[in-house]
Design an enzyme around this catalytic site. Structure first.
Site, PDB file in Angstrom:
ATOM      1  N   ASP A  30      20.344  36.376  -0.550  1.00  0.00           N
ATOM      2  CA  ASP A  30      21.115  35.440  -0.074  1.00  0.00           C
ATOM      3  C   ASP A  30      22.630  36.027  -0.642  1.00  0.00           C
ATOM      4  OD1 ASP A  30      19.514  34.067   1.674  1.00  0.00           O
ATOM      5  OD2 ASP A  30      19.070  32.390   0.429  1.00  0.00           O
ATOM      6  N   LYS A  85      15.287  24.354  14.846  1.00  0.00           N
ATOM      7  CA  LYS A  85      14.699  23.986  13.574  1.00  0.00           C
ATOM      8  C   LYS A  85      14.891  22.485  13.427  1.00  0.00           C
ATOM      9  CE  LYS A  85      15.455  27.938  10.569  1.00  0.00           C
ATOM     10  NZ  LYS A  85      16.324  28.559   9.452  1.00  0.00           N
ATOM     11  N   HIS A 126      20.874  30.731   6.990  1.00  0.00           N
ATOM     12  CA  HIS A 126      20.084  31.647   7.384  1.00  0.00           C
ATOM     13  C   HIS A 126      20.185  31.453   9.213  1.00  0.00           C
ATOM     14  CE1 HIS A 126      17.458  31.578   3.686  1.00  0.00           C
ATOM     15  NE2 HIS A 126      18.133  32.432   3.803  1.00  0.00           N
ATOM     16  N   ALA A 131       5.482  26.147  11.420  1.00  0.00           N
ATOM     17  CA  ALA A 131       5.963  25.311  10.449  1.00  0.00           C
ATOM     18  C   ALA A 131       6.087  25.753   9.028  1.00  0.00           C
ATOM     19  CB  ALA A 131       4.765  24.065  10.464  1.00  0.00           C
ATOM     20  N   HIS A 182      22.030  27.727   8.853  1.00  0.00           N
ATOM     21  CA  HIS A 182      21.240  26.589   8.353  1.00  0.00           C
ATOM     22  C   HIS A 182      20.976  26.807   6.856  1.00  0.00           C
ATOM     23  CE1 HIS A 182      17.436  24.260   6.678  1.00  0.00           C
ATOM     24  NE2 HIS A 182      18.250  23.324   7.122  1.00  0.00           N
ATOM     25  N   TYR A 218       9.931  22.533   7.651  1.00  0.00           N
ATOM     26  CA  TYR A 218      10.678  22.929   8.825  1.00  0.00           C
ATOM     27  C   TYR A 218       9.578  22.881  10.115  1.00  0.00           C
ATOM     28  CZ  TYR A 218      13.104  25.479   5.217  1.00  0.00           C
ATOM     29  OH  TYR A 218      13.575  25.929   3.825  1.00  0.00           O
ATOM     30  N   ARG A 257       0.880  -1.328  -0.112  1.00  0.00           N
ATOM     31  CA  ARG A 257       0.041  -0.036  -0.154  1.00  0.00           C
ATOM     32  C   ARG A 257       0.903   1.445  -0.024  1.00  0.00           C
ATOM     33  NH1 ARG A 257      -2.970  -0.446   5.499  1.00  0.00           N
ATOM     34  NH2 ARG A 257      -0.781  -1.182   5.969  1.00  0.00           N
TER      35      ARG A 257
END
Length: 201
Positions: free
Chosen positions: A168, A72, A62, A48, A119, A132, A23
């Site tokens: 970034d 996190k 970050h 989240a 991160h 996250y 399944r």
């Protein structure tokens, strides 16, 4: 579920048990008690996040101001990413070090990183979807970044041409961030987590 500490203090790799049959597959991708037993404190869930990225997209590096920082718990629910934890805590024994963990929809591993760590990740597939769990909500003005292509960091991103956001790409180098006082202090991070009752961080 197996929780293994990485070489950077405050970072852990989590490998869930999977149960598969004709399944499909079932797994517990997050267990508060298993994580708490490993890190010494429960993860306070406040937000989240979910991101979807094209192949070769690099997001990060970050981090958030400490306190309160933002711990996190990160997993890849579809596709694959190379997830990277960076120690940006000034005064840490592993300051400037980074460690990478493959997160994908096969092994279903996750990474936990404590407050004060940097991160980022690189999408290895199109449509790589990362979820996250965060210990604090997004706070404009208190969230920062470091250039993920900073030669001093020397992160080996698995992308011929990393695809970065403008924010970034324009982020300061590790040295610039340190010189301007942007980075969290190791002792402040240790004190903050100790105040929450974390026993072995």
């Amino acid at each position: 579920m197996k929780v293994r500490p990485l070489t950077i203090e405050g970072a852990y790799e989590v490998t869930p048990a999977q149960f598969s049959d004709s399944r499909g597959t079932f797994l517990e991708w997050y267990r508060f008690d298993a994580l708490e037993a490993a890190v010494g404190h429960p993860l306070d869930l406040a937000q989240a996040n979910l991101s979807t990225s094209a192949r070769d997209v690099v997001r990060g590096v970050h981090f958030a101001d400490v306190p309160p920082g933002q711990a996190k718990y990160v997993t890849c629910v579809s596709g694959a990413v190379l997830d990277v934890v960076v120690d940006i805590r000034v005064g840490s024994p592993t300051f400037g070090a980074w460690e990478a963990v493959l997160l994908d929809d096969e092994d279903r591993r996750a990474v936990y990183l404590a407050e004060g760590l940097g991160h980022g990740f690189c999408a290895l597939t199109d449509g790589a979807t990362v979820a996250y769990l965060c210990s604090s909500t997004y706070r404009p003005g208190h969230e920062h970044g470091i250039d993920p292509l900073d030669p001093e960091l020397g992160i080996t991103w698995p992308a011929k041409v990393p695809n970065l956001s403008t924010k970034d790409a324009e982020a300061p180098s590790l040295a610039e961030a340190k010189a301007t006082g942007l980075l969290p202090e190791y002792e402040a991070c240790v004190t903050f987590t100790a105040s929450k009752g974390r026993s072995n961080d």
